[in-house]
Design a protein around this motif. Structure first.
Motif, mmCIF file in Angstrom:
data_model
loop_
_atom_site.group_PDB
_atom_site.id
_atom_site.type_symbol
_atom_site.label_atom_id
_atom_site.label_comp_id
_atom_site.label_asym_id
_atom_site.label_seq_id
_atom_site.Cartn_x
_atom_site.Cartn_y
_atom_site.Cartn_z
ATOM 1 N N ALA A 99 0.871 -1.442 -0.291
ATOM 2 C CA ALA A 99 -0.003 -0.207 0.361
ATOM 3 C C ALA A 99 1.078 1.324 0.060
ATOM 4 O O ALA A 99 1.190 2.231 -0.843
ATOM 5 N N LEU A 100 1.781 0.975 0.588
ATOM 6 C CA LEU A 100 3.038 1.864 1.235
ATOM 7 C C LEU A 100 3.607 2.341 -0.741
ATOM 8 O O LEU A 100 3.580 3.735 -0.779
ATOM 9 N N ALA A 101 4.174 1.711 -0.898
ATOM 10 C CA ALA A 101 4.686 1.817 -2.645
ATOM 11 C C ALA A 101 3.543 2.096 -3.404
ATOM 12 O O ALA A 101 3.910 3.068 -4.342
ATOM 13 N N ARG A 102 2.410 1.843 -3.848
ATOM 14 C CA ARG A 102 1.243 2.458 -4.568
ATOM 15 C C ARG A 102 0.950 3.460 -4.125
ATOM 16 O O ARG A 102 0.844 4.770 -4.615
ATOM 17 N N ALA A 103 1.257 4.360 -2.467
ATOM 18 C CA ALA A 103 0.445 5.776 -2.201
ATOM 19 C C ALA A 103 1.325 6.753 -2.760
ATOM 20 O O ALA A 103 1.667 7.804 -3.501
ATOM 21 N N GLU A 104 2.588 5.801 -2.703
ATOM 22 C CA GLU A 104 4.126 7.033 -3.833
ATOM 23 C C GLU A 104 4.124 6.679 -5.141
ATOM 24 O O GLU A 104 4.819 7.850 -5.499
ATOM 25 N N ARG A 105 3.808 5.989 -5.736
ATOM 26 C CA ARG A 105 3.935 5.671 -6.793
ATOM 27 C C ARG A 105 2.998 7.066 -7.442
ATOM 28 O O ARG A 105 2.861 7.984 -7.858
ATOM 29 N N GLN A 106 1.592 7.007 -7.173
ATOM 30 C CA GLN A 106 0.606 8.556 -7.274
ATOM 31 C C GLN A 106 0.843 8.978 -6.269
ATOM 32 O O GLN A 106 0.640 10.471 -7.219
ATOM 33 N N PRO A 140 -6.338 6.276 -16.415
ATOM 34 C CA PRO A 140 -7.028 4.485 -16.299
ATOM 35 C C PRO A 140 -5.420 2.856 -17.271
ATOM 36 O O PRO A 140 -5.800 2.099 -16.794
ATOM 37 N N ALA A 141 -4.241 4.122 -17.894
ATOM 38 C CA ALA A 141 -3.331 3.041 -18.723
ATOM 39 C C ALA A 141 -2.798 2.972 -17.387
ATOM 40 O O ALA A 141 -1.988 1.734 -17.927
ATOM 41 N N HIS A 142 -2.498 2.834 -16.755
ATOM 42 C CA HIS A 142 -1.931 2.652 -15.647
ATOM 43 C C HIS A 142 -2.812 1.950 -14.298
ATOM 44 O O HIS A 142 -3.979 2.184 -14.140
ATOM 45 N N PRO A 143 -1.799 0.431 -13.843
ATOM 46 C CA PRO A 143 -2.924 0.238 -12.875
ATOM 47 C C PRO A 143 -3.150 0.169 -11.389
ATOM 48 O O PRO A 143 -4.078 -0.166 -11.039
ATOM 49 N N ASP A 144 -2.633 1.974 -10.995
ATOM 50 C CA ASP A 144 -2.377 2.054 -9.573
ATOM 51 C C ASP A 144 -3.961 3.272 -10.025
ATOM 52 O O ASP A 144 -4.123 4.080 -9.206
ATOM 53 N N HIS A 145 -4.413 3.387 -10.720
ATOM 54 C CA HIS A 145 -5.322 4.803 -11.192
ATOM 55 C C HIS A 145 -5.907 5.282 -10.166
ATOM 56 O O HIS A 145 -6.703 3.650 -10.186
#
Length: 208
Positions: A36-43, A199-204
């Motif tokens: 979840a942290l990795a996803r948040a940082e990517r966003q 929407p082209a990236h999985p974390d959108h």
């Protein structure tokens, strides 16, 4: 791996500008799970890229209009973003305006170009009577849509300048959004720096 976050009209926006903004703005998400942290940082990186790109576009727009583009802001001078502005503008645009002197200058220029018709000002005053109750009427709990006296309202002549200013600001913000939609059309983002809602990236995700 590229060294740029985006390409704006053939010119690159270096990743270091995004990194500097990320270092200056603390994370709002308090995730503890690694994934979840990795996803948040990517966003967060995608969010910061949008802010930096808007600053770049605004600097160029100022130059094209003959306005003196302010120097690039130091990331550690990022201003606080008012909650009302986030609600009205969306978090990315509100943060860009707080971060970018060029964006603020452009917005002010666009606001100054707006013409507000007298009929629009009067119509707003007539349709939003609840906003123009006097302090005494408010104290008495007067219902602006019930039985009222003209003395319960701030006179139109007294309220007019404030209404016109609000309508001009709203029109200026619409013009700013219109400019931004067109200006961003040609921006090409590097992988990992796309719009957070793309929407082209999985974390959108799309949130305001």
């Amino acid at each position: 791996m590229t060294e740029h976050a985006a390409v704006v009209r053939g010119r690159t926006v270096p990743k270091r500008r995004v990194d500097a903004l990320l270092a200056a703005v603390p994370a709002r998400d308090r995730e503890t799970r690694p994934e979840a942290l990795a996803r948040a940082e990517r966003q967060r990186r995608r969010w910061a890229t949008q802010v930096v790109v808007i600053d770049e576009l605004a600097q160029r727009a100022c130059a094209e209009r003959g306005l003196k583009p302010p120097a690039e802001v130091s990331p550690d001078q990022v201003l606080a973003v008012a909650e009302t502005d986030v609600a009205d503008l969306g978090s990315i645009v509100a943060a860009a305006l707080a971060h970018s002197p060029a964006a603020r200058l452009l917005l002010a220029e666009l606001e100054g170009e707006q013409e507000v018709a007298e009929e629009a000002v009067r119509d707003y005053y007539d349709r939003n009577r609840d906003r123009f109750l006097t302090a005494e009427a408010l104290r008495r709990g007067v219902d602006p849509f019930g039985r009222v006296s003209s003395e319960d309202f701030v006179p139109y002549g007294q309220a007019r300048a404030g209404v016109e200013r609000e309508l001009r600001q709203a029109a200026g913000r619409r013009a700013f959004f219109g400019w931004l939609d067109q200006a961003k059309a040609g921006v090409v983002y590097a992988v990992g720096h796309e719009h957070p809602g793309d929407p082209a990236h999985p974390d959108h995700e799309h949130r305001h």
